[in-house]
Scaffold this motif. Sequence first.
Motif, PDB file in Angstrom:
ATOM      1  N   GLU A  87      54.079  -1.865 -40.134  1.00  0.00           N
ATOM      2  CA  GLU A  87      54.770  -1.402 -41.345  1.00  0.00           C
ATOM      3  C   GLU A  87      54.614  -2.400 -42.486  1.00  0.00           C
ATOM      4  N   LEU A 122      51.096  -1.950 -43.762  1.00  0.00           N
ATOM      5  CA  LEU A 122      50.983  -0.721 -44.564  1.00  0.00           C
ATOM      6  C   LEU A 122      51.557  -0.929 -45.959  1.00  0.00           C
ATOM      7  N   ARG A 123      52.698  -1.564 -46.011  1.00  0.00           N
ATOM      8  CA  ARG A 123      53.325  -1.811 -47.319  1.00  0.00           C
ATOM      9  C   ARG A 123      52.490  -2.756 -48.181  1.00  0.00           C
ATOM     10  N   LYS A 133      49.627  -0.611 -49.531  1.00  0.00           N
ATOM     11  CA  LYS A 133      50.136   0.265 -50.600  1.00  0.00           C
ATOM     12  C   LYS A 133      50.401  -0.534 -51.866  1.00  0.00           C
ATOM     13  N   TRP A 149      48.553   0.966 -54.901  1.00  0.00           N
ATOM     14  CA  TRP A 149      49.372   1.849 -55.717  1.00  0.00           C
ATOM     15  C   TRP A 149      49.780   1.231 -57.042  1.00  0.00           C
ATOM     16  N   LEU A 202      46.604   1.951 -40.217  1.00  0.00           N
ATOM     17  CA  LEU A 202      46.259   1.450 -41.550  1.00  0.00           C
ATOM     18  C   LEU A 202      45.116   2.247 -42.165  1.00  0.00           C
ATOM     19  N   LYS A 231      44.503   5.308 -42.041  1.00  0.00           N
ATOM     20  CA  LYS A 231      44.957   6.609 -42.540  1.00  0.00           C
ATOM     21  C   LYS A 231      45.450   6.552 -43.979  1.00  0.00           C
ATOM     22  N   ILE A 232      45.721   5.365 -44.492  1.00  0.00           N
ATOM     23  CA  ILE A 232      46.242   5.240 -45.853  1.00  0.00           C
ATOM     24  C   ILE A 232      45.168   5.523 -46.912  1.00  0.00           C
TER      25      ILE A 232
END
Length: 115
Positions: free
Chosen positions: A23, A26-27, A30, A34, A70, A72-73
């Motif tokens: 997690e 992933l963050r 992002k 993003w 990861l 999949k992001i």
Amino acid sequence: MTKTRVLVEFGMGTSLRREDYTEAALRALKDALWHNSVNMAELFDFPKEAMIIDAEIGVQQPAKVDVAALEKIFPYGQPTITVVQGGLDIEKPHAVGKTVIANAAVIVSFEMEAV
């Protein structure tokens, strides 16, 4: 054709309570992706699928990161993800456990003719 780097982005992510390295990673990804709306493929008139994406994630316990999650992001492109020793684990001062911090570097390249 030569693999040519056109963009580098950096990010940081945390798992505040669950000590979840995936997690936090992933963050971090992002955070790197993003923050910007980068239209590199369109800028060079390439299809988005031609993006070569090299992501490096640093966490204290790399073996605890699910790399498939990861991948999949990324909605397009050809991602390669490497997880290395890095980041931070911060012990909680008034409770059992730690906060997990991950760092990410995302590099976007294309196969291009040398100029």
